[in-house]
Scaffold this active site. Sequence first.
Site, PDB file in Angstrom:
ATOM      1  N   GLN A  91       3.861 -22.892   6.854  1.00 35.59           N
ATOM      2  CA  GLN A  91       3.473 -23.891   5.868  1.00 35.59           C
ATOM      3  C   GLN A  91       3.562 -23.355   4.444  1.00 35.59           C
ATOM      4  O   GLN A  91       3.567 -22.150   4.228  1.00 35.59           O
ATOM      5  CB  GLN A  91       2.048 -24.388   6.171  1.00 35.59           C
ATOM      6  N   LYS A 123      -2.947 -21.120  -1.231  1.00 34.93           N
ATOM      7  CA  LYS A 123      -2.691 -22.216  -0.291  1.00 34.93           C
ATOM      8  C   LYS A 123      -3.293 -23.484  -0.861  1.00 34.93           C
ATOM      9  O   LYS A 123      -4.484 -23.531  -1.165  1.00 34.93           O
ATOM     10  CB  LYS A 123      -3.308 -21.910   1.079  1.00 34.93           C
ATOM     11  N   LEU A 174      -6.663 -12.492  -2.083  1.00 36.38           N
ATOM     12  CA  LEU A 174      -6.103 -11.252  -2.613  1.00 36.38           C
ATOM     13  C   LEU A 174      -5.038 -10.702  -1.668  1.00 36.38           C
ATOM     14  O   LEU A 174      -5.236 -10.654  -0.460  1.00 36.38           O
ATOM     15  CB  LEU A 174      -7.194 -10.196  -2.807  1.00 36.38           C
ATOM     16  N   LEU A 212      -3.025  -7.922   0.208  1.00 37.08           N
ATOM     17  CA  LEU A 212      -3.247  -6.561   0.686  1.00 37.08           C
ATOM     18  C   LEU A 212      -2.204  -5.649   0.043  1.00 37.08           C
ATOM     19  O   LEU A 212      -1.196  -6.136  -0.479  1.00 37.08           O
ATOM     20  CB  LEU A 212      -3.113  -6.537   2.211  1.00 37.08           C
ATOM     21  N   ASP A 263      -5.984 -20.941  16.567  1.00 41.08           N
ATOM     22  CA  ASP A 263      -4.641 -20.510  16.173  1.00 41.08           C
ATOM     23  C   ASP A 263      -4.562 -19.006  15.972  1.00 41.08           C
ATOM     24  O   ASP A 263      -3.954 -18.524  15.032  1.00 41.08           O
ATOM     25  CB  ASP A 263      -4.262 -21.246  14.876  1.00 41.08           C
TER      26      ASP A 263
END
Length: 526
Positions: A198, A214, A319, A321, A387
Site C-alpha cells: 500500500q 502512512k 521513525l 530504522l 496480518d
Amino acid sequence: SLSLSLSLSLSLPLSLAFSFLTSPPLLSLLLSLLTSPSPPSLLSLSLSLSLSLSLSLSLSLSLSLSLSLSLSLSLSLSFSPLCPSPLPLPPLQDAFFSHPLYNLPSPAVPEEDWLLRVKPKAQPSKESSLFWVSTLQDGYEDVQWNSSSSSHPPWLRFHMGISRWELYPNPDPNMGPLVQQLATHHIVSAVQKSGGTQLKLVMSFPNYGQAIFKPMKQERDEETNFNLYYFSDFERHNAEIAAFHLDRILGYRRIPPVVGRLVDVVKDIKDVTTDHKLARTFFSSPVGNTCFYGQCSYYCSTEHAVCGRPTALEGSVALMLPDLSLAIRRTWRSPWRRSYSRSKLAKWETEPDYCSTVKKTAPYDKGTRLVDVVDLAILDFLMSNMDRHHYETFEKFGNDTFLLHLDNGRAFGRHSKDEPSILAPLRQCCRIRRSTWLRLRLLALPHFRLSDVMRESLGRDPLSVATTPLLAEPHLAALDRRLTVVLRAVNRCLEEKGGGAGTMGGARGGVWDGAGDEVVIYDDMS
Ligand SMILES: Nc1ncnc2c1ncn2[C@@H]1O[C@H](COP(=O)(O)OP(=O)(O)OP(=O)(O)O)[C@@H](O)[C@H]1O
Ligand SMILES: [Mn+2]
C-alpha cells in the site's frame, strides 16, 4: 563509501553522503543544508529566507543560539506551516512507567550488544570532504558532530540507543524531543517507499532524519467490513500510532516511535517530491481538495486516492530504522502465518500439536525466540492484528535478540469482535515470559487499567492534542476485554500443566535447556 558509512563517524560530509545515498534528490539536499539548524551561520541564512517568520520567533531563536546548538534545533521545529508553535506536550514519564515492572534491573549493555557504534576520533577522509566541497561550497565545514551524544539529533541518538534486547530504554530522555521532531519538523522531501503493498512515503527532515508516512484512509471510528479478508483490509494510520503506544505499555519497546501528524499535501509532498511517478498522480477532486494516489499493488488508483481537506492530510509518521547498509535486518516467516488464501487453512489451524514441532525447530528450540513470538501474538491479539506474516530481527545479534514489531497498519480494525486464533502461539505452546505475564496482570488492575493507560498515552500524541482521540472508546474497551482473555489462557495453561511455573536458569538470552517442556512461565527475571 560503504565502509565509510559503516564507521559512522557522524561528520557532516559523511552524513551528507549518506543522505544522498538514501534519498537521491540533490535538490532536497541543498534545501536541507539551507534549513539545517546546526551551524549558526546557516541558521540565520535560513531565517532570512523564511518569509513567515514572526518577531517573537526570531527573538527566541537568537536567544537559543547563544545558549546551545541543540536548543536551536528544537526551536526550528516551528517552521512547519500547520504547526505555528511547538505543541505543549506533557512530559512522557509518568507514574505508570516508573513501576518496578518497567524498570527491571538489567546489567550494563556490553559493547557488542549495541547495534551501532561511534568511532570516537574518526575523521572524514580527504577524498569525501573534497567531493562534497565541490557542490556545497560554504556551510558545512564548521559543523562538528562529535561523539558526545548531546550534539546528535534525536533520531540519531535513537539509532545509537538500539541494543540487543530493545529499541530504546525506559526511561528514555530522548523520546520527548524525538516525538516532537517527528511531529513538527520541516519536511524537505517526500518520495514513495518502494516495496509493500500500500501507498506510503519516505519523508526527510532538515537534520537528515527520515520517517515513513502512512496517510489516513479510514475514519477512526469506522469498523472494517466483516466480509473483507484480513489481507485486503486497508492499513490504518492510527493503528500504527496506537501500536507503538501499546507495545511500549506492554514493556516490549520493539516498535520504532510513531506519531500522528497533519501534513499539507501540497507544501509537504507535492512541492517537495522528486518522485515523478508520485507527482503525476496528484489531482484536484470535484470539491477542490488536493488528492494523490501513487503507485502500488493495492488501492493505488483514482478511486482510492488520499485527499487533503482541502490540503491538510492526517497520517502516521514512523521513525526510520538505521539504513540497511548500517544494520542488516533478517526477515523471518512466522510459524503461525495465515494462509493468505480464501480457501486454505494453515498447518497450525488444523494440527492441535503444532507447537511441539515448532519447539523442536531452530531457532524456536533455544533462548527467547518462542516466548518472543508469544509476546508478539499477545500484542496482536490485543489489537486484533491478523496480518503478522513475517517479523524481522537485526542480523548482527543472531538468534539471541528481540523481534521488531513492524507493520501494524491492519490492527484495530474491529472492536466488536475478538479473533481468538491470533492467540494460537500462547494457547498451543503454553509458554510466556514471566515479565510479560506480570505486566499483563498489572494492566488488569483497576488503577492501572490497560484502556486508561492507553487513553492517557495516546492523549500525548501531537495529533490527539490537536484533534480527536486517536482510538475510539470502543477500541479501548476491547483492549480490557481481550486482556482478560489472555490472562485466562495463561491460567488454563497453568491448570493443565499443574502450575508449572519454574525457573529455567537462563535469564534474557539464556540457553533453553529443553528440560522443562511443561514449564508455562519462562523465567526471564531471575
Ligand atoms: N520504521 C521503519 N524503518 C525502516 N524500515 C521499515 C520501517 N517500517 C517498515 N519498514 C520496512 O518497510 C517494509 C514495508 O513496510 P510495511 O510492512 O509497513 O508496509 P506494507 O505496505 O504493509 O508492506 P507489506 O504489504 O509487504 O506488508 C517492511 O517490511 C519493513 O522492512
Ligand atoms: Mn503490511
